[in-house]
Write a protein that holds these residues in place. Structure first.
Motif, mmCIF file in Angstrom:
data_model
loop_
_atom_site.group_PDB
_atom_site.id
_atom_site.type_symbol
_atom_site.label_atom_id
_atom_site.label_comp_id
_atom_site.label_asym_id
_atom_site.label_seq_id
_atom_site.Cartn_x
_atom_site.Cartn_y
_atom_site.Cartn_z
ATOM 1 N N LEU A 133 32.716 37.571 52.092
ATOM 2 C CA LEU A 133 32.705 37.012 50.742
ATOM 3 C C LEU A 133 32.406 35.526 50.864
ATOM 4 O O LEU A 133 33.157 34.779 51.487
ATOM 5 N N THR B 280 33.670 33.475 45.243
ATOM 6 C CA THR B 280 34.196 34.347 44.196
ATOM 7 C C THR B 280 33.534 34.027 42.866
ATOM 8 O O THR B 280 32.928 32.963 42.693
ATOM 9 N N SER B 281 33.667 34.941 41.935
ATOM 10 C CA SER B 281 33.140 34.751 40.590
ATOM 11 C C SER B 281 33.685 33.439 40.031
ATOM 12 O O SER B 281 34.849 33.104 40.226
ATOM 13 N N SER C 28 30.335 36.892 41.966
ATOM 14 C CA SER C 28 30.720 36.634 43.353
ATOM 15 C C SER C 28 29.493 36.778 44.246
ATOM 16 O O SER C 28 28.536 37.476 43.903
ATOM 17 N N PHE D 170 28.532 38.053 47.921
ATOM 18 C CA PHE D 170 28.884 38.760 49.145
ATOM 19 C C PHE D 170 27.673 38.786 50.057
ATOM 20 O O PHE D 170 26.568 39.084 49.612
ATOM 21 N N LEU E 31 28.548 47.120 50.948
ATOM 22 C CA LEU E 31 29.273 45.859 50.980
ATOM 23 C C LEU E 31 30.785 46.065 50.979
ATOM 24 O O LEU E 31 31.289 47.097 50.531
ATOM 25 N N ASN E 32 31.499 45.064 51.480
ATOM 26 C CA ASN E 32 32.938 44.940 51.329
ATOM 27 C C ASN E 32 33.735 46.013 52.088
ATOM 28 O O ASN E 32 34.470 46.801 51.480
ATOM 29 N N CYS F 117 33.916 51.335 52.598
ATOM 30 C CA CYS F 117 33.367 50.164 51.892
ATOM 31 C C CYS F 117 33.465 50.363 50.383
ATOM 32 O O CYS F 117 32.981 51.364 49.852
ATOM 33 N N VAL G 96 31.036 45.726 45.755
ATOM 34 C CA VAL G 96 31.490 44.443 45.218
ATOM 35 C C VAL G 96 32.495 44.668 44.096
ATOM 36 O O VAL G 96 32.214 45.402 43.147
ATOM 37 N N GLU H 23 34.274 42.948 41.021
ATOM 38 C CA GLU H 23 34.133 41.815 40.101
ATOM 39 C C GLU H 23 35.185 41.916 39.007
ATOM 40 O O GLU H 23 35.834 42.960 38.848
ATOM 41 N N ASP I 251 30.777 46.488 41.096
ATOM 42 C CA ASP I 251 29.453 46.030 40.691
ATOM 43 C C ASP I 251 28.341 46.447 41.654
ATOM 44 O O ASP I 251 27.202 46.047 41.480
ATOM 45 N N SER I 252 28.663 47.206 42.687
ATOM 46 C CA SER I 252 27.637 47.757 43.580
ATOM 47 C C SER I 252 28.181 49.038 44.200
ATOM 48 O O SER I 252 29.396 49.236 44.257
#
Length: 173
Positions: free
Chosen positions: A31, A34-35, A45, A47, A72-73, A88, A91, A93, A102-103
């Motif tokens: 990350l 952040t937003s 955000s 990433f 991601l993440n 994972c 994202v 948000e 968001d992904s």
């Protein structure tokens, strides 16, 4: 001016961890920001790609093997019977209505000997966060809702069930 592409980066924000007989696996969320609000506008955000580092337990002074993940993440890494998976979320948000994914996220099967990606299991916007092996399935929980998915690798269909009846019943409430 904001950059739209990344040429190279150093993995940051270690979160996930698994230890095998031969290796230590660490998942880096990466990350970057952040937003935030800028001049009254909410910026998302940032990433960078999720990464799993594989450290050889016999040679911890040697730099790790790094594997960039297709999702991601990475929240969690788990192993069972010689199989290794990174969980994972995608994202996470926040907006005025609360958290949302968001992904797309998913599971990434990794080779325990090399750390290379063997397979992926897309989970869409489920927000996968944690996993356990039980009853012949890999059970994965969600970060943003009270749902659990049970995935089988023997041809049986996945099982999904709700742990609560609220619209949002998770760690973010």
């Amino acid at each position: 001016q904001d950059e739209a592409q990344v040429q190279s980066f150093v993995p940051r924000s270690p979160q996930a961890l698994a230890v095998t007989e031969d290796a230590i696996f660490v998942g880096f969320v990466s990350l970057l920001a952040t937003s935030r609000l800028r001049q009254g506008e909410r910026l998302p955000s940032v990433f960078l790609p999720g990464v799993v580092a594989r450290f050889d337990r016999a040679q911890l002074d040697v730099p790790p093997q790094l594997t960039e993940l297709p999702f991601l993440n990475p929240q969690y890494i788990l192993q069972n019977e010689g199989r290794l998976f990174a969980v994972c979320s995608g994202v996470v948000e926040f907006d005025d209505d609360g958290p949302f994914i968001d992904s797309d996220g998913g599971l990434v099967e990794l080779d325990p000997q090399t750390g290379a990606v063997l397979d992926t299991i897309p989970l869409g916007r489920f927000g996968a966060s944690h996993g356990v092996w039980s009853a012949g399935r890999l059970w994965v929980s969600s970060l943003i809702r009270a749902d659990v998915q049970g995935l089988a690798f023997d041809g049986r269909p996945p099982v999904t069930f709700a742990l609560g009846d609220g619209e949002l019943d998770s760690i973010f409430r």
